[in-house]
Enzyme design. Structure first.
Site, PDB file in Angstrom:
ATOM      1  CG  ASN A  36      42.515  36.791  33.083  1.00 16.83           C
ATOM      2  OD1 ASN A  36      41.383  37.220  32.922  1.00 16.83           O
ATOM      3  ND2 ASN A  36      43.416  37.417  33.848  1.00 16.83           N
ATOM      4  CD  GLU A  37      43.580  41.292  32.915  1.00 14.63           C
ATOM      5  OE1 GLU A  37      44.580  41.303  33.651  1.00 14.63           O
ATOM      6  OE2 GLU A  37      42.569  41.967  33.153  1.00 14.63           O
ATOM      7  CG  ASN A  46      39.383  40.735  32.179  1.00 16.89           C
ATOM      8  OD1 ASN A  46      38.302  40.194  31.964  1.00 16.89           O
ATOM      9  ND2 ASN A  46      40.468  40.044  32.489  1.00 16.89           N
ATOM     10  CE1 TYR A  75      43.979  48.781  39.206  1.00 19.32           C
ATOM     11  CE2 TYR A  75      42.677  47.222  37.944  1.00 19.32           C
ATOM     12  CZ  TYR A  75      43.340  47.565  39.106  1.00 19.32           C
ATOM     13  OH  TYR A  75      43.355  46.686  40.160  1.00 19.32           O
ATOM     14  CD1 TRP A  79      38.768  42.064  40.248  1.00 21.40           C
ATOM     15  CD2 TRP A  79      38.252  40.150  39.213  1.00 21.40           C
ATOM     16  NE1 TRP A  79      39.773  41.179  40.515  1.00 21.40           N
ATOM     17  CE2 TRP A  79      39.481  39.997  39.895  1.00 21.40           C
ATOM     18  CE3 TRP A  79      37.726  39.066  38.520  1.00 21.40           C
ATOM     19  CZ2 TRP A  79      40.189  38.801  39.877  1.00 21.40           C
ATOM     20  CZ3 TRP A  79      38.431  37.894  38.497  1.00 21.40           C
ATOM     21  CH2 TRP A  79      39.649  37.758  39.168  1.00 21.40           C
ATOM     22  CE  LYS A 132      40.264  46.657  41.037  1.00 19.00           C
ATOM     23  NZ  LYS A 132      41.461  46.389  41.835  1.00 19.00           N
TER      24      LYS A 132
END
Length: 908
Positions: free
Chosen positions: A436-437, A504, A510, A584, A604
């Site tokens: 993930n990321e 994502n 962001y 999310w 969130k």
């Protein structure tokens, strides 16, 4: 079949005796053994003692000197310290111990301690000898303790468990936007089996693996692989029986196979069962479950010595890069949410019923998918997904970065194997994830050649995990979830390795703006034509205490979140190539390093951290539910205030209704405001609120669905200098949002420029932090208060604040907090427009404050007297005479005067 026993308690002493008799008494055990076909699983969550070992100096022999307290599992030692204002939380060693009594009845049996989860390095000792070590905080592990037990009349055994949640560079996750709670935070069970049994040491699984090589509407092939173990001293002739039962417990297929095991042998057996004809297919609309019962029988005695039961859902699926996702040959748009496992006040030590409720809430929302992120979770989650018909992905916690060591690689491999094998038989799972990321925080930024080597190691790790996953389970898809840096992931090669690319994406939060989301989806479709795509994360902070009439990015308001999710849902739903998306997050969760309007919480979620629905949850119901749905989405905003219109005497404010109907009629205090058709499943009404109770009722066009709420409204006069008294006024100076103080039931209102006969500021400008994302205010943690938003907005270089109110006695409170300066902290890495921003330089700020010409604060220096980001309230009582109202003067001595909030209360 595994049976868990619940034991009634009268006292701790009685529990100990009763538990030991049930588990280890000769007669009781023999009776239970016959009932459970040789396998007994008993919950072992009570009677534990716990102690921290902050210096990590204790050993097994010296733990007696620790300070012990009684605890019940599940347990975490971080349920409180992650919410305090002191940065960081305890990451270190904790010890658990428990005693129990055995007798000779267990000799010759295999005995295991089964841990559903302990974070993250665990050592298990039995009677002073180490029985096992386990690395990884999110998967199950079984510990063979039979050979370490004492037997005989009333033999006392001691279990001692050392758990450590320290930072360890060889164990994922290295960093993440969630809290690494420590402790034995899931259930512990005691498993007793006969010497011949299904293997319990195969990566924490129950030793039985079910596959369905071919499934169609006409027939389904079922293959069962059993790992058999003979720990006895003699060879055994066995028969392995497998039976498939339908939902009515009728046999639909059986298979018997003879096998011989040598002493100490472990062996794999594969059975191809007779096809299930005209199967009931598993789907979110009809989650039909069969049951596969596999048993081991001693051929000579016909004794069933072990038996396990697993769910079976018959379905087939595929992801198509052009057309999206198909289940049982029918197109299905996957829409759901990701899920973290913690809960308010409990950390991650959450009881099963609350975890089940999470999945029920997702289903009630209309969701058909859950991304179990960013780590495997409690077994009850996938059990519930199977039962409710929720598709799922599961992943290991390789988040943000990797360590380039063999130990890190091996630990990741072990986690992936444990995740796959422990959850192999859940029909709900369609995807295995493993990163993930991972390029979000790339190392060696100042050494590009070395960084390329690092990227190569990430690519190698991804390829190894992907190959391992495809080998272990070729029936499911593999996936990496990437953050929105398309070029970097593409160049490094991480978009080429997995079967599905997950993105994502937070355009409009962001980074970027909302219109950029659809553009990004189309770019994927153009440049990665052969890769199915899922939007694995998207969301906007939604603090339910914050409301606004003019939503903007990063104001943390519910209203902006509604707008955000409408755009994302629309863009995904209208593009067939997008297989689906996961909001999310399902619920707010703890992230200790976060500050913002609700420190230590990532909000969130579509639900609050204690699982109350937000307006965004109702929006999803309006989009996803097939049954009629109408809900006053603004029902959480039940305390309001506003200025009266000078003509109507009411205050016009918006109210949103979420619906899947063609239109909705709104009634206020019994009077119809007319009918509106929804735009993106929201009807926006302008409501003339009157002082006091406002009874709101929404009815859909067909009259099938309605919703009601009562909103208490505090109507402020159009002119505050009128004869109508102003009893209380709470103003967020420098802000353009409402804030609900839930404890005091007070509503704080937006600021405004002064107009004669009203109230407001004169001179200066709203405070804005030195980043490009926040329109006004700060997102720093204000220490010592739960009402951070009151102090996070501010007017800078203010000259005056005037309040034209009627004569009377008042209490005026000025609220301050120094938002510039203090400890320099790393910018939140997820704020992609703000990765490298630095703290504004603090300058000395000294000013005087006079109220109606009378000195109130002299040489006031917030930082020097109170420190930074600390709430400061200064109150004065004033008698207003001769219609002069209030004039608050701010005179600079050094720097620019500021004011964060103002509260006026009439006291006569």
């Amino acid at each position: 079949m595994r049976v868990i026993y619940t034991i009634p308690l009268k006292s701790i002493k009685q529990l100990t005796i009763y538990t030991c008799l049930l588990l280890f008494g000769i007669n009781s055990f023999a009776q239970v053994k016959n009932q459970t076909s040789g396998r007994q699983l008993t919950r072992l969550n009570d009677l534990w003692l716990f102690s921290k070992d902050p210096k990590a100096t204790a050993s097994y022999q010296s733990t007696g000197s620790l300070n012990w307290e009684k605890v019940t599992l599940p347990h975490t030692w971080n349920d409180k310290d992650v919410m305090d204002d002191e940065p960081g939380y305890y990451r270190g060693v904790g010890w658990y111990k428990r005693k129990f009594v055995t007798n000779g009845s267990l000799q010759g049996k295999d005995v295991f301690l089964c841990f559903d989860g302990a974070n993250q390095e665990t050592e298990v000792y039995v009677n002073g000898k180490q029985a096992s070590k386990h690395i990884g905080g999110y998967t199950r592990f079984n510990v063979d303790i039979g050979k370490l037990l004492k037997f005989g009349a009333d033999s006392v055994n001691e279990i001692l468990v050392k758990v450590n949640n320290r930072n360890n560079d060889d164990i994922a996750p290295l960093s993440a936007d969630f809290t690494f709670f420590g402790g034995i935070y899931r259930n512990v069970n005691l498993l007793v089996t006969n010497p011949v049994h299904f293997a319990e040491n195969d990566n924490g699984s129950d030793g039985v693996y079910i596959t369905t090589p071919v499934v169609s509407a006409q027939a389904a092939q079922v293959k069962v692989k059993s790992m058999l173990q003979n720990s006895s001293a003699s060879a055994q002739k066995l028969q392995v029986n497998t039976v498939i039962y339908d939902a009515d417990s009728k046999r639909v297929s059986t298979q018997q196979t003879l096998v011989q095991l040598s002493a100490g042998q472990k062996k794999a057996l594969v059975q191809d069962l007779k096809p299930v004809t005209n199967p009931n297919l598993w789907s979110p609309e009809s989650p039909y479950l069969y049951r596969v019962v596999t048993s081991i029988v001693i051929t000579k005695t016909k004794q069933v010595v072990d038996e396990v039961s697993n769910p079976l859902g018959l379905r087939w699926f595929k992801f198509d890069a052009e057309k999206g996702f198909f289940l049982n040959d029918k197109p299905l748009k996957i829409i759901g949410a990701s899920r973290h496992q913690d809960y308010e006040g409990m950390g991650n030590a959450v009881p099963a019923d609350l975890q089940v409720h999470d999945m029920e809430l997702l289903k009630q929302m209309g969701g058909n998918f859950v991304r179990i992120a960013h780590y495997p979770q409690d077994p009850v989650i996938l059990q519930t997904c199977d039962r409710l018909g929720i598709l799922a992905s599961v992943e290991i916690p390789v988040v943000n970065a990797i360590t380039e060591t063999e130990a890190f690689t091996q630990n990741c491999k072990n986690m992936q194997l444990e995740m796959i094998k422990q959850n192999f038989n859940h029909p709900s799972i369609i995807i295995w994830g493993y990163m993930n990321e991972v390029l979000l925080r790339p190392k060696f930024g100042n050494d590009k050649p070395r960084q390329e080597i690092y990227y190569g190691h990430i690519r190698d790790l991804a390829q190894m995990l992907d190959s391992l996953t495809r080998k272990e389970d070729p029936s499911r898809y593999t996936m990496i979830a990437n953050h929105g840096d398309f070029d970097r992931y593409n160049r490094v090669g991480l978009t080429k390795i997995p079967m599905i690319v997950g993105w994502n994406l937070y355009q409009g939060w962001y980074s970027g703006n909302l219109s950029g989301f659809g553009t990004y989806l189309d770019r994927h479709h153009t440049e990665l034509k052969d890769k199915p795509v899922l939007i694995t994360e998207y969301g906007a902070d939604a603090d339910p205490r914050i409301r606004t009439l003019e939503p903007v990015r990063f104001d943390k308001s519910i209203e902006y979140a509604i707008k955000y999710h409408q755009v994302y849902l629309n863009d995904m739903l209208k593009r067939p190539f997008v297989s689906g998306g996961m909001a999310w997050n399902l619920a707010d969760f703890n992230s200790e390093t976060r500050e913002e309007t609700m420190p230590h919480i990532n909000n969130k979620g579509l639900l609050t951290i204690d699982r109350k629905p937000k307006d965004t949850y109702y929006l999803y119901q309006a989009y996803l539910l097939k049954k009629p749905f109408t809900k006053i989405a603004s029902s959480g905003w039940t305390i309001r205030t506003g200025v009266a219109d000078s003509v109507s005497g009411a205050s016009m404010q918006p109210l949103q209704v979420a619906t899947n109907a063609r239109s909705v009629e709104l009634f206020v205090n019994g009077k119809s405001l007319g009918t509106k058709a929804p735009t993106d499943h929201i009807c926006n009404f302008q409501v003339p609120f009157v002082n006091g109770e406002n009874r709101i009722r929404a009815v859909d066009a067909a009259g099938r669905q309605s919703d009601e709420v009562t909103i208490m409204f505090n109507l402020l006069p159009a002119k505050t200098n009128s004869m109508q008294p102003v009893n209380q006024l709470n103003i967020l100076v420098g802000g353009n949002r409402y804030y609900i103080d839930e404890q005091l039931k007070q509503l704080w209102i937006p600021d405004q420029a002064y107009k004669k006969g009203e109230w407001g500021y004169i001179g200066g400008q709203p405070f804005k932090g030195n980043n490009n994302r926040i329109s006004y205010g700060s997102d720093k943690n204000i220490y010592g208060t739960f009402n951070d938003p009151i102090y996070q907005t501010q007017h800078v270089d203010i000259k005056q604040y005037k309040l034209d109110v009627p004569d009377g006695d008042y209490e005026l409170t000025l609220l301050f907090s120094e938002l510039v300066g203090g400890e320099t902290k790393e910018a939140l890495v997820y704020n992609l427009d703000n990765n490298h921003s630095k703290e504004q330089s603090a300058e000395e700020r000294i000013f005087n404050v006079d109220v109606n010409g009378v000195p109130f604060l002299k040489n006031f220096n917030i930082a020097a007297e109170y420190g930074y980001t600390t709430p400061v309230n200064k109150t004065i009582r004033v008698s207003v005479l001769n219609g002069k109202g209030f004039t608050v003067d701010f005179t600079p001595v050094k720097g620019k005067p500021v004011l964060n909030a103002l509260q006026l209360r009439r006291i006569d």
